[in-house]
Every structure is written in structure tokens, then in C-alpha cells.
Write a protein that holds these residues in place. Sequence first.
Motif, short mmCIF file in Angstrom:
data_model
loop_
_atom_site.label_atom_id
_atom_site.label_comp_id
_atom_site.label_asym_id
_atom_site.label_seq_id
_atom_site.Cartn_x
_atom_site.Cartn_y
_atom_site.Cartn_z
N ALA A 136 0.85 -1.20 0.00
CA ALA A 136 0.00 0.00 0.00
C ALA A 136 0.88 1.24 0.00
O ALA A 136 1.80 1.36 0.81
CB ALA A 136 -0.90 0.01 1.23
N TYR A 137 0.60 2.16 -0.93
CA TYR A 137 1.28 3.44 -0.92
C TYR A 137 0.98 4.17 0.39
O TYR A 137 -0.14 4.13 0.89
CB TYR A 137 0.79 4.35 -2.05
N PHE A 160 -12.74 4.48 -9.30
CA PHE A 160 -12.23 4.77 -7.95
C PHE A 160 -10.95 5.56 -8.09
O PHE A 160 -10.31 5.56 -9.15
CB PHE A 160 -11.95 3.47 -7.19
N SER A 161 -10.55 6.23 -7.03
CA SER A 161 -9.26 6.92 -7.00
C SER A 161 -8.33 6.19 -6.05
O SER A 161 -8.67 5.95 -4.90
CB SER A 161 -9.41 8.36 -6.52
N PRO A 162 -7.14 5.80 -6.52
CA PRO A 162 -6.20 5.12 -5.62
C PRO A 162 -5.66 6.03 -4.53
O PRO A 162 -4.98 5.55 -3.62
CB PRO A 162 -5.08 4.67 -6.57
N ASP A 167 -4.79 4.63 3.85
CA ASP A 167 -4.34 3.26 4.11
C ASP A 167 -5.28 2.33 3.35
O ASP A 167 -6.14 1.67 3.94
CB ASP A 167 -4.37 2.97 5.61
N PRO A 168 -5.18 2.26 2.03
CA PRO A 168 -6.23 1.66 1.21
C PRO A 168 -6.48 0.18 1.46
O PRO A 168 -7.57 -0.31 1.19
CB PRO A 168 -5.74 1.89 -0.22
N TYR A 240 5.99 3.01 1.60
CA TYR A 240 5.04 1.91 1.47
C TYR A 240 4.81 1.27 2.83
O TYR A 240 5.69 1.28 3.70
CB TYR A 240 5.59 0.81 0.55
N THR A 241 3.63 0.66 2.98
CA THR A 241 3.38 -0.30 4.05
C THR A 241 2.90 -1.58 3.40
O THR A 241 2.01 -1.56 2.55
CB THR A 241 2.32 0.20 5.04
N THR A 242 3.52 -2.69 3.75
CA THR A 242 3.03 -3.99 3.32
C THR A 242 2.25 -4.60 4.47
O THR A 242 2.76 -4.73 5.58
CB THR A 242 4.19 -4.92 2.91
#
Length: 251
Positions: A136-137, A160-162, A167-168, A240-242
Motif C-alpha cells: 500500500a502506498y 475509484f481513485s487510488p 491506508d487503502p 510503502y506499508t506492506t
Amino acid sequence: MPTNPVHRRIAESFGVDADRYDRARPRYPAALITRIAAFGREVLDVGTGTGIVACQLRDAGCHVVGVEPDPRMAAAARRHGFTVEESRFEDWEPGGRTFDTVVAGQTWHWVDPAAGSANAARALRPGGRLALFWNAYQPPPEMAAAFGEVYRRAAPSLPFSPWAATDPYATVAEKTAAGIGADFATPEVWRFTWEHEYTRAEWLDLIPTAGGHTLLPPAELTALLDGLGEVTGERFTMPYTTIAVTAAKAG
């Protein structure tokens, strides 16, 4: 595979430019790959795509078999040397085989959660592990606002907008953990933070690989890339967060 027609079209669109996907998509943090590889050498990769996760796990000493519904993506993964079986995971048959780990990188939200969880349990050895994860960006607010404005102006056809959420995949992870069936122990959620430095060209190469972007009218995609190029520096760092949801097979 999603039943919503729009979501299904998006799910089936990634193979339009499989080579770009393979080249541009971010990889996963080494700490995550190391933890997954420690569960065992035999791995089933759900929605293997072009083999991005599979390559990282192979480099960590694993033997990986892929399941992939899109023949274009499956062909790309085979070029990396992997065995890939073309099927929706919900319909895939283990054929008596079992694995130490079932993984899904950036794909489990396209899988029916009940059927997917049940099939993963069938494919796992006793004590085997299900590991589902997403990159996640995590851009700074000013960067997200600039990108979001370009999307609103240039890509009105995108459903949709990314950049609409900070925190998508947090909600996706929560729903995933809740949807893992009784065949598994209580899920754990892992988070890994990391950064990747992009050039402007690398960033614009990545954008069309995001969900739904290849379905945009060509003029909109061109306008989107031009607009993002105007607000993107020559070189910048993207945080990023994974997020990983993992659970051991019960019993």
C-alpha cells in the motif's frame, strides 16, 4: 473472482500489458519474504500473475507452483521458469497435493473469501500457513492531494481513485482476517514499512498497471500520465506499508 461486473472487468484487465506489470510493479520487503520462506519450502502462489512473488520466494529457497486465471499473466510467469496452472483459485483442484504455505500477493481481494479459504485449507499440510499480503502506498499528504487532483481532472472514467484513502488496504486486511474460515487458527496481521525511490519515468511506467487503468479510454490515460508527470519530481521516494494477514491451518 468478483461477481460485480465492473470489479470483474478490472480483475481480468491486468494481463493487457503483462510485460509492463512484471517490470514496473513493486516487489515485497525482504523481511516478509524471509518469514514466509521459514514456514516451508513448498509454496502455492494464488494469482501468481507474472511471478513477482514466486521469484522472490524462489530466491529464498522455496519451490513455487502458481495458480493464475489469466493466460497472458500465466505465460509471463512460465517465462520465469514456474509451473503455472490456469484456473480461478475457487475452481482449482489440488489433486492430492499439499503445500507448506499458500500465499497471495496483491490478489486475495479478487478471490471469493469462503471458497478461497476452504480451498487453501485443502491444499495445506497440517500446521501449514496461509499468507495474504498487499503493498500500500503511504505518500505524504501533499503528494496524495496532488495525485488525487490529477485523477479527478484527467480520469473521470476510473470507478475509484487510488489516492482516496491513506491506508487503502487496511479495510481489505480487516475483512480478509474476518473471512478466514474455521479451518484456520486466529489470524495475525503483520505490517512492514519501507521505501522505494522512483524516477519520474519509472513512476509513470507503474501507473498503468494499477487496477482499471488499462480500461481507461486512451485519451484519458494519456491525460492522466501527462498530469502526473507535471506534479511528479524527477526523482522521489514513495513510502510503502506492506500488510499481511496470516493464519495457520487448525489442527
